[in-house]
Design an enzyme around this catalytic site. Structure first.
Site, PDB file in Angstrom:
ATOM      1  CB  VAL A   1      -0.970  -0.001   1.205  1.00 55.48           C
ATOM      2  CG1 VAL A   1      -1.842   1.252   1.186  1.00 55.48           C
ATOM      3  CG2 VAL A   1      -1.850  -1.249   1.203  1.00 55.48           C
TER       4      VAL A   1
ATOM      5  N   GLY B   1      -0.237  -9.354  -3.959  1.00 57.38           N
ATOM      6  CA  GLY B   1      -0.212  -8.371  -2.857  1.00 57.38           C
ATOM      7  C   GLY B   1      -1.555  -8.178  -2.173  1.00 57.38           C
TER       8      GLY B   1
ATOM      9  CE  LYS C   1     -10.791  -5.620   4.494  1.00 57.62           C
ATOM     10  NZ  LYS C   1     -10.498  -6.486   3.361  1.00 57.62           N
TER      11      LYS C   1
END
Ligand code: NAP
Ligand code: HSE
Length: 430
Positions: free
Chosen positions: A16, A189, A207
């Site tokens: 990220v 990734g 989440k």
């Protein structure tokens, strides 16, 4: 004096972090215009200074000492893209105490310590932004906070883990085996450093805590959720589901009912005609039902460097604009209330069951009796002959309260004719 630039300390330069750096360079002019000032990354925390990186950065930017960022009075914003919980929490606390804004992609941290950190942010007149923590590049936090703010939200249902959706897609479309698909997701990734968080449903559960909190205006803890991962999904289940007109997806579901809130993550059979069934590979989607808006669905890439970097930078632009316009930071999460959590036993679902039984007279009748006695009505049944006098039986029930299904299953497991219960999944029709 007006600020000349917004100065950023980046914690982490992995998947990220590299995405963030790449987008800042790729769209520098537009980001500067939208932020109202240039965005300058002043320092980047990494574990190793020697490591080969997918992106070239000036070596003088790298540090292994977090204090170079946390104690630097010039740094306005700490962007946390390193992952982890305990140590990371200490860094973020220090950043807030030192009056820095915080942007994070870390759902584990926000789901477990978000309330305390937001409170600390408020005490120090700052805020925490976490758009990238859920749904990668899909805007979800901001729409739930603002765009759907007029609604009472009844239900959210989503595919919010890219790795498991990638694996289930490859098993379904390419007949790929589980391990190979996981390896691909890791190479791209998408997977967490410890992929068991993805596979066991914990990443989706973190989440869901964040999304359910915003949707139902409630404080949600990970222990409030029922969590199952995809380790139990076999290629045979994918095959049978297809034959019956379903896809298997790892769904995160939150509902607000009159009696309380129900929260769960589990593999689910959904009709192939359902909009969520068409969400493939690392893509995520969130289907939201609100009392004013009706049904809305958000769709897009749920993981990966550039999509996640895109969400991080959107937060960065918001911080910069707030700074230049001297906007006070209201923290709406402070209004969250405690709500009753409903136990799974009281929820209703249809069920898919795959088992192996002795191929002899009376087996079907005994299954039908066990279900009938517990008020479970059967919708579909398939029987295929397999080796060594065993039959593979797949059945789907009509919707029933879980406790009745569990009682019937308990009885069936004790039948001497039943050799093995292979899989049990919930089925959602709409
Ligand atoms: P990653 O590729 O493993 O990168 C982590 C980075 O943080 C690395 O640069 C590492 O340094 C650095 N780091 C880790 N621990 C450190 C420590 N104790 N001290 C100093 N530096 C440390 O991870 P990622 O995939 O970018 O994920 C980062 C965060 O974003 C996680 O919270 C993840 O859940 C979240 N996220 C990821 C995605 C995705 O698609 N990958 C999407 C959304 C959210 P070195 O490079 O020197 O090892
Ligand atoms: N491991 C996560 C996923 C990254 O696969 O969805 C994005 O949060």
């Amino acid at each position: 004096m007006e600020k000349q630039s917004i100065k950023v300390g980046l914690l982490g330069l992995g998947t990220v972090g590299a995405g963030v750096m790449k987008i800042l360079k790729m769209n520098e002019e537009q980001i500067t215009r939208r932020a109202g000032m240039p965005v300058e990354v002043k320092k980047i925390l990494v574990r190793s200074l020697e490591k080969e990186r997918p992106i070239k950065v000036d070596a003088s930017l790298l540090t292994t000492d977090p204090e170079d960022i946390l104690q630097d009075p010039e740094i306005d914003v700490v962007v946390e893209v390193m992952g982890g919980v305990e140590q990371t929490r200490r860094y973020i606390e220090k950043a807030l105490q030192n009056k820095k804004f915080v942007i994070t992609a870390n759902k584990d941290l926000m789901a477990t310590a978000g309330s305390e950190l937001l409170l600390l942010a408020r005490e120090h007149g700052r805020n925490i932004y976490y758009e990238a923590s859920v749904g990668g590049g899909i805007p979800l936090v901001r729409p739930l906070k603002h765009s759907l703010g007029a609604n009472r939200i009844w239900r959210i249902m989503g595919i919010i883990n890219g790795t498991t959706n990638y694996i289930l897609t490859q098993m379904n479309l390419q007949d790929m085996d589980f391990e190979e698909a996981l390896k691909e997701a890791q190479l791209k990734g998408f997977a967490e450093p410890d992929p068991s968080n993805d596979l066991e449903g914990l990443d989706a559960a973190y989440k869901l805590c964040i999304l359910a909190g915003l949707s139902f205006n409630s404080r949600v803890r990970i222990d409030d959720l029922h969590i199952e991962g995809i380790n139990s999904v076999d290629r045979r289940d994918i095959f049978y589901a297809r034959e019956l007109g379903f896809s298997i997806k790892l769904l995160a579901i939150g509902e607000e009912l009159d009696e309380g809130v129900a929260l769960r993550v589990h593999p689910t059979l959904i009709p192939t005609t359902h909009p969520l069934a068409g969400v493939f590979f690392e893509n995520n989607a969130l289907y939201v039902v609100g009392d004013a808006v009706g049904e809305v669905m958000f769709f897009g890439p749920g993981a990966g460097a550039m999509p996640t970097g895109s969400s991080v930078i959107a937060d960065l632009i918001e911080v910069a604009r707030n700074l230049s316009h001297h906007v006070e930071n209201g923290i709406m999460e402070m209004d969250f209330q405690e709500k009753a959590i409903l136990p799974m036993e009281e929820l209703s679902s249809a069920f898919y069951l795959r088992l192996h039984a002795k191929d002899q007279p009376g087996v079907f009748a005994s299954l039908a009796t066990a279900f009938g006695d517990e008020k479970v009505s059967l919708d579909m049944i398939i029987q295929k002959r397999s080796d060594e006098g065993l039959a593979e039986i797949v059945l789907v029930t009509h919707a029933v309260e879980e406790k009745y299904f569990n009682r019937a299953l308990g009885r069936i497991q004790r039948f001497p004719t039943i050799k093995e219960i292979n899989s049990v999944f919930r089925v959602i029709e709409n």
